[in-house]
Design a protein around this motif. Structure first.
Motif, PDB file in Angstrom:
ATOM      1  N   GLU A  17       7.490 -50.339  -0.834  1.00 39.01           N
ATOM      2  CA  GLU A  17       8.499 -49.496  -0.210  1.00 39.01           C
ATOM      3  C   GLU A  17       7.820 -48.889   1.008  1.00 39.01           C
ATOM      4  O   GLU A  17       6.620 -48.605   0.966  1.00 39.01           O
ATOM      5  CB  GLU A  17       8.970 -48.408  -1.156  1.00 39.01           C
ATOM      6  CG  GLU A  17       9.697 -48.943  -2.369  1.00 39.01           C
ATOM      7  CD  GLU A  17      10.116 -47.835  -3.318  1.00 39.01           C
ATOM      8  OE1 GLU A  17      10.108 -46.648  -2.930  1.00 39.01           O
ATOM      9  OE2 GLU A  17      10.434 -48.172  -4.462  1.00 39.01           O
ATOM     10  N   TYR A  18       8.576 -48.693   2.077  1.00 38.37           N
ATOM     11  CA  TYR A  18       7.968 -48.243   3.319  1.00 38.37           C
ATOM     12  C   TYR A  18       8.810 -47.139   3.932  1.00 38.37           C
ATOM     13  O   TYR A  18      10.025 -47.275   4.060  1.00 38.37           O
ATOM     14  CB  TYR A  18       7.845 -49.414   4.297  1.00 38.37           C
ATOM     15  CG  TYR A  18       7.235 -49.051   5.621  1.00 38.37           C
ATOM     16  CD1 TYR A  18       5.861 -48.970   5.758  1.00 38.37           C
ATOM     17  CD2 TYR A  18       8.027 -48.782   6.734  1.00 38.37           C
ATOM     18  CE1 TYR A  18       5.286 -48.628   6.975  1.00 38.37           C
ATOM     19  CE2 TYR A  18       7.462 -48.441   7.951  1.00 38.37           C
ATOM     20  CZ  TYR A  18       6.097 -48.363   8.063  1.00 38.37           C
ATOM     21  OH  TYR A  18       5.523 -48.024   9.260  1.00 38.37           O
ATOM     22  N   THR A  19       8.139 -46.048   4.295  1.00 38.23           N
ATOM     23  CA  THR A  19       8.766 -44.976   5.057  1.00 38.23           C
ATOM     24  C   THR A  19       7.991 -44.824   6.347  1.00 38.23           C
ATOM     25  O   THR A  19       6.776 -44.589   6.311  1.00 38.23           O
ATOM     26  CB  THR A  19       8.741 -43.640   4.279  1.00 38.23           C
ATOM     27  OG1 THR A  19       9.424 -43.813   3.042  1.00 38.23           O
ATOM     28  CG2 THR A  19       9.399 -42.530   5.078  1.00 38.23           C
ATOM     29  N   ARG A  32      14.002 -50.029  12.465  1.00 38.76           N
ATOM     30  CA  ARG A  32      15.128 -50.195  11.529  1.00 38.76           C
ATOM     31  C   ARG A  32      15.756 -51.573  11.663  1.00 38.76           C
ATOM     32  O   ARG A  32      16.115 -52.202  10.666  1.00 38.76           O
ATOM     33  CB  ARG A  32      16.196 -49.136  11.785  1.00 38.76           C
ATOM     34  CG  ARG A  32      15.874 -47.782  11.263  1.00 38.76           C
ATOM     35  CD  ARG A  32      17.047 -46.820  11.496  1.00 38.76           C
ATOM     36  NE  ARG A  32      16.664 -45.487  11.132  1.00 38.76           N
ATOM     37  CZ  ARG A  32      16.401 -44.504  12.004  1.00 38.76           C
ATOM     38  NH1 ARG A  32      16.523 -44.718  13.304  1.00 38.76           N
ATOM     39  NH2 ARG A  32      16.039 -43.327  11.578  1.00 38.76           N
ATOM     40  N   GLN A  37      14.979 -52.998   5.180  1.00 37.84           N
ATOM     41  CA  GLN A  37      14.702 -52.481   3.837  1.00 37.84           C
ATOM     42  C   GLN A  37      13.845 -51.215   3.867  1.00 37.84           C
ATOM     43  O   GLN A  37      13.665 -50.566   2.847  1.00 37.84           O
ATOM     44  CB  GLN A  37      13.996 -53.536   2.971  1.00 37.84           C
ATOM     45  CG  GLN A  37      14.829 -54.759   2.690  1.00 37.84           C
ATOM     46  CD  GLN A  37      14.608 -55.852   3.728  1.00 37.84           C
ATOM     47  OE1 GLN A  37      13.945 -55.652   4.749  1.00 37.84           O
ATOM     48  NE2 GLN A  37      15.182 -57.011   3.487  1.00 37.84           N
ATOM     49  N   GLY A  38      13.306 -50.888   5.029  1.00 38.51           N
ATOM     50  CA  GLY A  38      12.472 -49.693   5.152  1.00 38.51           C
ATOM     51  C   GLY A  38      13.309 -48.437   5.281  1.00 38.51           C
ATOM     52  O   GLY A  38      14.521 -48.483   5.471  1.00 38.51           O
ATOM     53  N   ARG A  39      12.635 -47.318   5.150  1.00 35.21           N
ATOM     54  CA  ARG A  39      13.274 -46.020   5.375  1.00 35.21           C
ATOM     55  C   ARG A  39      12.557 -45.386   6.556  1.00 35.21           C
ATOM     56  O   ARG A  39      11.324 -45.437   6.635  1.00 35.21           O
ATOM     57  CB  ARG A  39      13.130 -45.147   4.131  1.00 35.21           C
ATOM     58  CG  ARG A  39      14.065 -43.941   4.178  1.00 35.21           C
ATOM     59  CD  ARG A  39      14.031 -43.167   2.882  1.00 35.21           C
ATOM     60  NE  ARG A  39      13.151 -42.042   3.124  1.00 35.21           N
ATOM     61  CZ  ARG A  39      12.267 -41.571   2.263  1.00 35.21           C
ATOM     62  NH1 ARG A  39      12.119 -42.121   1.094  1.00 35.21           N
ATOM     63  NH2 ARG A  39      11.516 -40.552   2.568  1.00 35.21           N
ATOM     64  N   PHE A  40      13.309 -44.774   7.438  1.00 37.51           N
ATOM     65  CA  PHE A  40      12.718 -44.246   8.665  1.00 37.51           C
ATOM     66  C   PHE A  40      13.215 -42.837   8.924  1.00 37.51           C
ATOM     67  O   PHE A  40      14.395 -42.550   8.757  1.00 37.51           O
ATOM     68  CB  PHE A  40      13.043 -45.167   9.845  1.00 37.51           C
ATOM     69  CG  PHE A  40      12.509 -46.547   9.635  1.00 37.51           C
ATOM     70  CD1 PHE A  40      11.201 -46.850   9.971  1.00 37.51           C
ATOM     71  CD2 PHE A  40      13.289 -47.534   9.052  1.00 37.51           C
ATOM     72  CE1 PHE A  40      10.685 -48.113   9.745  1.00 37.51           C
ATOM     73  CE2 PHE A  40      12.787 -48.802   8.819  1.00 37.51           C
ATOM     74  CZ  PHE A  40      11.481 -49.081   9.168  1.00 37.51           C
ATOM     75  N   GLU A  41      12.295 -41.974   9.311  1.00 41.20           N
ATOM     76  CA  GLU A  41      12.585 -40.567   9.567  1.00 41.20           C
ATOM     77  C   GLU A  41      12.158 -40.231  10.985  1.00 41.20           C
ATOM     78  O   GLU A  41      11.028 -40.529  11.384  1.00 41.20           O
ATOM     79  CB  GLU A  41      11.794 -39.680   8.606  1.00 41.20           C
ATOM     80  CG  GLU A  41      11.984 -40.004   7.149  1.00 41.20           C
ATOM     81  CD  GLU A  41      13.130 -39.246   6.520  1.00 41.20           C
ATOM     82  OE1 GLU A  41      13.600 -38.272   7.127  1.00 41.20           O
ATOM     83  OE2 GLU A  41      13.542 -39.657   5.425  1.00 41.20           O
ATOM     84  N   TYR A  48       7.516 -32.796   9.381  1.00 40.68           N
ATOM     85  CA  TYR A  48       8.093 -33.652   8.345  1.00 40.68           C
ATOM     86  C   TYR A  48       7.995 -32.958   6.995  1.00 40.68           C
ATOM     87  O   TYR A  48       6.973 -32.379   6.657  1.00 40.68           O
ATOM     88  CB  TYR A  48       7.356 -34.995   8.323  1.00 40.68           C
ATOM     89  CG  TYR A  48       7.842 -35.952   7.277  1.00 40.68           C
ATOM     90  CD1 TYR A  48       9.149 -36.397   7.268  1.00 40.68           C
ATOM     91  CD2 TYR A  48       6.992 -36.409   6.284  1.00 40.68           C
ATOM     92  CE1 TYR A  48       9.605 -37.288   6.300  1.00 40.68           C
ATOM     93  CE2 TYR A  48       7.427 -37.299   5.313  1.00 40.68           C
ATOM     94  CZ  TYR A  48       8.734 -37.727   5.328  1.00 40.68           C
ATOM     95  OH  TYR A  48       9.184 -38.606   4.371  1.00 40.68           O
ATOM     96  N   TYR A  55       4.552 -39.985  -2.445  1.00 36.85           N
ATOM     97  CA  TYR A  55       3.992 -41.284  -2.103  1.00 36.85           C
ATOM     98  C   TYR A  55       2.693 -41.577  -2.851  1.00 36.85           C
ATOM     99  O   TYR A  55       1.871 -40.693  -3.052  1.00 36.85           O
ATOM    100  CB  TYR A  55       3.718 -41.369  -0.596  1.00 36.85           C
ATOM    101  CG  TYR A  55       4.963 -41.153   0.223  1.00 36.85           C
ATOM    102  CD1 TYR A  55       5.909 -42.164   0.335  1.00 36.85           C
ATOM    103  CD2 TYR A  55       5.206 -39.948   0.852  1.00 36.85           C
ATOM    104  CE1 TYR A  55       7.071 -41.972   1.068  1.00 36.85           C
ATOM    105  CE2 TYR A  55       6.365 -39.749   1.591  1.00 36.85           C
ATOM    106  CZ  TYR A  55       7.288 -40.764   1.686  1.00 36.85           C
ATOM    107  OH  TYR A  55       8.440 -40.564   2.408  1.00 36.85           O
TER     108      TYR A  55
END
Length: 96
Positions: A17-19, A32, A37-41, A48, A55
């Protein structure tokens, strides 16, 4: 952006899993698009707000030279780690 070819198949297979965190919205949109499938902030690491222990691993890759407050940035990364988690920081440019 350089590591998308490595991350994409791992994400697609559910191996990782990747953020990704970045203050630049344009860069995040490219990520993105390439890694759906990644999550991005969108945020600076100093502001943050991860969950405590969110994690297993935190990777700070060639980014420390971009942070404004090094102590706060490292504190946020450590805060995000579960007990026994791993923080890996890799820097290839000298600090200013």
């Amino acid at each position: 952006q350089l590591y998308q070819p490595t991350l994409a198949p791992l994400l697609a297979r559910g191996v990782v899993e990747y953020t990704g965190i970045d203050p630049d919205g344009h860069s995040l949109q490219r990520a993105r698009d390439a890694l759906p499938q990644g999550r991005f902030e969108q945020a600076e690491i100093e502001v943050y707000r991860p969950r405590v222990g969110a994690y297993d691993h935190v990777l700070c890759l060639r980014s420390l030279n971009h942070v404004l407050d090094l102590d706060e940035a490292i504190a946020r990364m450590v805060f995000a780690l579960r007990p026994g988690g791993e923080l890996l920081m890799v820097e290839t440019t000298p600090f200013a």
